[in-house]
Scaffold this motif. Structure first.
Motif, PDB file in Angstrom:
ATOM      1  N   GLN A  78       0.908  -1.125   0.181  1.00  8.93           N
ATOM      2  CA  GLN A  78      -0.057   0.008  -0.113  1.00  8.93           C
ATOM      3  C   GLN A  78       0.702   1.379  -0.039  1.00  8.93           C
ATOM      4  OE1 GLN A  78      -2.896  -1.960  -0.695  1.00  8.93           O
ATOM      5  NE2 GLN A  78      -3.651   0.013   0.213  1.00  8.93           N
ATOM      6  N   VAL A  79       0.266   2.233  -0.711  1.00 10.45           N
ATOM      7  CA  VAL A  79       1.100   3.687  -0.696  1.00 10.45           C
ATOM      8  C   VAL A  79       0.322   4.538  -0.496  1.00 10.45           C
ATOM      9  CG1 VAL A  79       2.427   5.166  -2.192  1.00 10.45           C
ATOM     10  CG2 VAL A  79       2.787   2.662  -2.307  1.00 10.45           C
ATOM     11  N   VAL A  80       0.592   5.676   0.096  1.00 14.42           N
ATOM     12  CA  VAL A  80      -0.213   6.745   0.490  1.00 14.42           C
ATOM     13  C   VAL A  80       0.560   8.261   0.052  1.00 14.42           C
ATOM     14  CG1 VAL A  80      -1.427   8.200   2.114  1.00 14.42           C
ATOM     15  CG2 VAL A  80      -1.517   5.837   2.269  1.00 14.42           C
ATOM     16  N   VAL A  81       0.037   8.815  -1.034  1.00 16.09           N
ATOM     17  CA  VAL A  81       0.734  10.172  -1.271  1.00 16.09           C
ATOM     18  C   VAL A  81       0.444  11.010   0.038  1.00 16.09           C
ATOM     19  CG1 VAL A  81       0.944  11.937  -2.819  1.00 16.09           C
ATOM     20  CG2 VAL A  81       0.734   9.450  -3.730  1.00 16.09           C
ATOM     21  N   PRO A  82       1.552  11.693   0.370  1.00 19.58           N
ATOM     22  CA  PRO A  82       1.184  12.974   1.349  1.00 19.58           C
ATOM     23  C   PRO A  82       0.374  13.929   1.050  1.00 19.58           C
ATOM     24  CG  PRO A  82       3.739  12.369   1.023  1.00 19.58           C
ATOM     25  CD  PRO A  82       3.058  11.644   0.137  1.00 19.58           C
ATOM     26  N   ALA A  83      -0.653  14.316   1.736  1.00 25.03           N
ATOM     27  CA  ALA A  83      -1.491  15.355   1.502  1.00 25.03           C
ATOM     28  C   ALA A  83      -0.916  16.637   0.666  1.00 25.03           C
ATOM     29  CB  ALA A  83      -2.459  15.648   2.616  1.00 25.03           C
ATOM     30  N   GLU A  84       0.115  17.222   1.421  1.00 23.96           N
ATOM     31  CA  GLU A  84       0.841  18.188   0.983  1.00 23.96           C
ATOM     32  C   GLU A  84       1.539  18.300  -0.504  1.00 23.96           C
ATOM     33  OE1 GLU A  84       4.066  16.126   3.750  1.00 23.96           O
ATOM     34  OE2 GLU A  84       1.857  16.613   3.621  1.00 23.96           O
ATOM     35  N   TRP A  85       1.426  17.066  -1.187  1.00 25.11           N
ATOM     36  CA  TRP A  85       2.002  16.854  -2.671  1.00 25.11           C
ATOM     37  C   TRP A  85       0.588  17.290  -3.518  1.00 25.11           C
ATOM     38  CZ3 TRP A  85       5.053  11.803  -3.446  1.00 25.11           C
ATOM     39  CH2 TRP A  85       6.414  11.908  -2.480  1.00 25.11           C
ATOM     40  N   GLU A  86      -0.567  17.677  -2.906  1.00 28.38           N
ATOM     41  CA  GLU A  86      -1.674  18.077  -3.601  1.00 28.38           C
ATOM     42  C   GLU A  86      -1.038  19.172  -4.772  1.00 28.38           C
ATOM     43  OE1 GLU A  86      -4.961  17.748  -5.370  1.00 28.38           O
ATOM     44  OE2 GLU A  86      -4.789  16.682  -3.195  1.00 28.38           O
ATOM     45  N   GLY A  87      -1.477  18.781  -6.269  1.00 27.07           N
ATOM     46  CA  GLY A  87      -1.327  19.968  -7.184  1.00 27.07           C
ATOM     47  C   GLY A  87      -0.130  19.420  -7.762  1.00 27.07           C
ATOM     48  N   ARG A  88       0.678  18.685  -7.406  1.00 31.60           N
ATOM     49  CA  ARG A  88       1.995  18.251  -8.059  1.00 31.60           C
ATOM     50  C   ARG A  88       1.810  16.954  -8.939  1.00 31.60           C
ATOM     51  NH1 ARG A  88       5.883  21.537  -6.600  1.00 31.60           N
ATOM     52  NH2 ARG A  88       7.480  20.439  -7.312  1.00 31.60           N
TER      53      ARG A  88
END
Length: 703
Positions: A78-88
């Motif tokens: 499982q992988v979770v992209v950090p929320a602060e990467w939104e828009g990238r």
């Protein structure tokens, strides 16, 4: 009790600590926003359902699987992209997966890659949502029959012709896996070259939202350029430097070039490194930044105990560079492997020169040759910025060409075509199209020669240097010896191309190997026509115990030999053919005259005096005796020109001893060392031999 670096890696895998947690690409730094995916993955293969530790191959102990000849495996996590990467944009990176990888996210196909040594990446922006868990799956195929695919030293079934020097395969994910956040339009590739010596040539290839017409900035402190990408997303220019500082082994200065695309929160930023240096051939000389270069190299296969082709940790990679330097080498030939970028970056940082080469297939076919060539763009794209890489290799010993360049136009054409492909990708470095022999299109004539008899070695090295002979025997199998030639065609020029030995070494025990290292290397240094040498090898690998170091990088018993003295910038060349390891000369020793030459590869002349003295047997070779010293007159030594012999009058000696020989410069500092061991030379024991197998003087005491 302290643990070895390999044991530390195993402990990390057992405790759940993330192995190889460092950012994997210090030479192309995006560490501001990244996420390592190393560590525990679910794994399924041929009835196996278990955890596996990435990035270790499934054959390795560190992986937790330790199974050889699995041909298919599936990794999941499982992988979770950090929320602060939104828009990238999100890019999934793989350091290497052997051999075919199919990547899926939440069941949707992301991409496929074929080639077991190349790094690759997929833009997975459309498959991941910040803050939401997603399932990443990597399905891997790793054929047991590797003959038609690039696999280098990995063992194959059916066996390769060179199976005796092959090792445990490396299958599945065997280099780091990580996720990066990048700008909406980003620099997918950054090429930096400093061979002008006055500036940095920058080429950028864009990917993402708006590849055409985007503004690309490249800057270092005090200098910058602004470029606009073309319709294909490419931009190029040069950062001119008012006060350029060159990269060299003595001063390995690196420039960190910040490349940015766009502005604001959606901008992309990567910092890539390079150096200003030019490597070229001039006639039969290698030249670095305008000065002659003599290669004092060692072959390194990049294997570690229990982790195979994968380094157990970053410190192991950096330590190998330091150890090679401690052994006196100025170059490492990284054999049949794209080495970890951290290792290459350490070579850049510390000034170690590198001969880099890809893995090759083992049987010739059109498909195998195409697979070999297919990896070259990835090799140059990933590693071409490294100033430490001064030689590109291609095929090795006609592996993948059936040992038959001279007898097959198709195989010769494959070697030439590989050269042309690589030359079109990078015209800034010398290329060797087929390391070892049978050259048809190469910037260097390199040769591999293993010879146990030192008198034969001495004569062969002299004859090959003078051009009296072009061939030398190569034992390709227990009952298969072939006379191989420097040249694979009559049209290859016999002069005007640098010649260097790129594999040599002999001996069954560590003492014998150190003895051969001393005497074989001095014969290579005797002939100024050669542009250098590469000793085989740096460390042991599995059953192959030819290393100066053990598989765990521990030193061996070298019998008084100090490799750093053998491989120094200035060495002594002795006019003597030794008897055998541990007994260079037989006792009792009558007084004799020893001819001593000096081989000096510094940039200026050197004034030296040669001295010698007997010491007790087994004495340290780096300590100057206090008495009994004999000396020669002063001698001026010119760079890259073997000096005339000076005569050292060696006193008689009744019993065993060690003759220490050294040279001092005008200040009295020791600049070179050698030694001779005197001991009884006992005839070999051949009791019980079949009739006719041994003929010689009777062994004392035998009936």
């Amino acid at each position: 009790m302290s643990l070895s670096i390999t044991d530390q890696a195993l402990v990390s895998s057992e405790t759940g600590a993330v192995p190889r947690p460092e950012y994997p690409r210090p030479d192309r730094d995006r560490s501001e926003q990244w996420l390592t995916l190393n560590g525990r993955w679910d794994f399924e293969a041929d009835g196996i359902r278990s955890d596996i530790t990435v990035p270790f191959a499934w054959e390795s102990e560190a992986s937790g699987i330790r199974r050889t000849w699995l041909e298919r495996g599936v990794y999941r996590r499982q992988v979770v992209v950090p929320a602060e990467w939104e828009g990238r944009r999100f890019v999934l990176n793989f350091g290497a997966v052997h051999h075919r990888a199919v990547v899926r996210i939440d069941g949707s196909a992301v991409g496929e890659h074929i080639g077991g040594y190349e790094s690759f990446e997929f833009d997975v922006t459309d498959f991941l949502v910040p803050g939401v868990s997603s399932a990443v799956e990597v399905e891997v195929e790793a054929p047991a029959d590797k003959r038609a695919i690039v696999h280098g030293k990995q063992r194959s079934i059916p066996r390769d012709d060179y199976d005796g020097v092959s090792f445990t395969p490396t299958s599945g994910i065997w280099q780091p896996v990580w996720l990066e956040a990048r700008g909406r339009t980003y620099a997918r590739a950054v090429s930096l070259r400093g061979d002008s010596l006055t500036g940095i040539d920058v080429s950028v290839e864009l990917a993402g939202d708006e590849v055409a017409g985007s503004v690309v900035r490249a800057q270092i402190p005090g200098a910058s350029i602004e470029l606009t990408s073309d319709a294909a997303g490419r931009a190029s220019g040069r950062i001119e430097l008012a006060e350029p500082r060159l990269w060299s082994p003595e001063d390995p200065h690196l420039y960190r070039v910040e490349v940015s695309v766009g502005d604001g929160d959606s901008a992309d930023r990567v910092v890539a490194t390079t150096g200003l240096r030019r490597i070229e051939t001039r006639g039969e000389e290698l030249v670095l930044n305008g000065s002659r270069l003599y290669v004092r190299g060692v072959l390194d296969q990049g294997y570690w105990r229990d982790t195979g082709l994968t380094a157990p940790d970053a410190e192991a990679l950096r330590r190998d560079i330091a150890l090679a330097r401690e052994l006196g080498y100025n170059l490492v030939r990284k054999h049949l492997k794209f080495e970890d970028p951290i290792w290459l970056h350490e070579a850049d940082v510390t000034g170690m020169l590198v001969w880099a080469e890809p893995a090759c297939p083992s049987r010739f076919s059109t498909a195998a040759a195409e697979a070999f060539e297919a990896q070259l763009p990835a090799m140059v794209e990933r590693d071409g910025n490294h100033p430490s890489i001064v030689i590109w290799g291609l095929y090795n010993e006609e592996w993948g060409l059936d040992w038959d360049i001279p007898g097959s136009a198709a195989r010769a054409e494959a070697a030439e075509r590989a050269y042309d492909v690589l030359r079109a990708l990078d015209d800034t470095r010398p290329i060797v199209e087929n390391s070892g022999w049978s050259h048809v299109k190469s910037d260097l004539v390199d040769w591999h020669y293993y010879e146990p008899d030192l008198a034969t070695w001495k004569q062969a090295v002299a004859d090959l240097a003078s051009g009296e002979r072009e061939t030398f025997p190569v034992r390709l199998g227990p009952d298969f010896t072939v006379d191989k030639s420097f040249y694979g065609s009559a049209s290859f020029p016999r002069t005007g191309v640098p010649i260097l030995n790129s594999e040599y070494g002999e001996g069954f025990t560590s003492l014998e190997r150190a003895w051969h290292l001393r005497w074989e290397t001095q014969e290579l240094r005797r002939h100024d026509r050669y542009a250098g040498y590469v000793y085989t090898e740096f460390s042991d690998v599995e059953h192959e115990c030819a290393g100066l170091l053990t598989e765990d990088r521990r030193t061996k018993d070298w019998g008084g030999c100090i490799p750093a003295d053998v491989n120094a910038e200035t060495v002594l060349v002795l006019d003597l053919v030794p008897e055998r390891a541990g007994a260079d000369v037989a006792t009792p020793v009558a007084g004799f005259e020893l001819g001593v030459h000096v081989s000096h590869h510094g940039r200026s002349a050197l004034q030296v005096q040669v001295q010698g003295a007997w010491a007790p047997a087994g004495s340290p070779t780096d300590v100057v005796p206090a008495s009994g010293i004999v000396t020669t007159g002063s001698l001026e030594v010119q760079p890259f020109a073997l000096s005339d012999a000076v005569a050292l009058d060696v006193p008689a000696r009744d019993g065993a001893g060690r003759l220490l020989v050294w040279a001092t410069d005008a200040t009295g500092a020791v600049v070179a060392r050698a030694f001779l061991d005197a001991a009884e030379v006992e005839a070999p024991n051949r009791r019980g031999a079949r009739e006719g197998e041994f003929v010689g003087a009777a062994v004392p005491g035998e009936a």
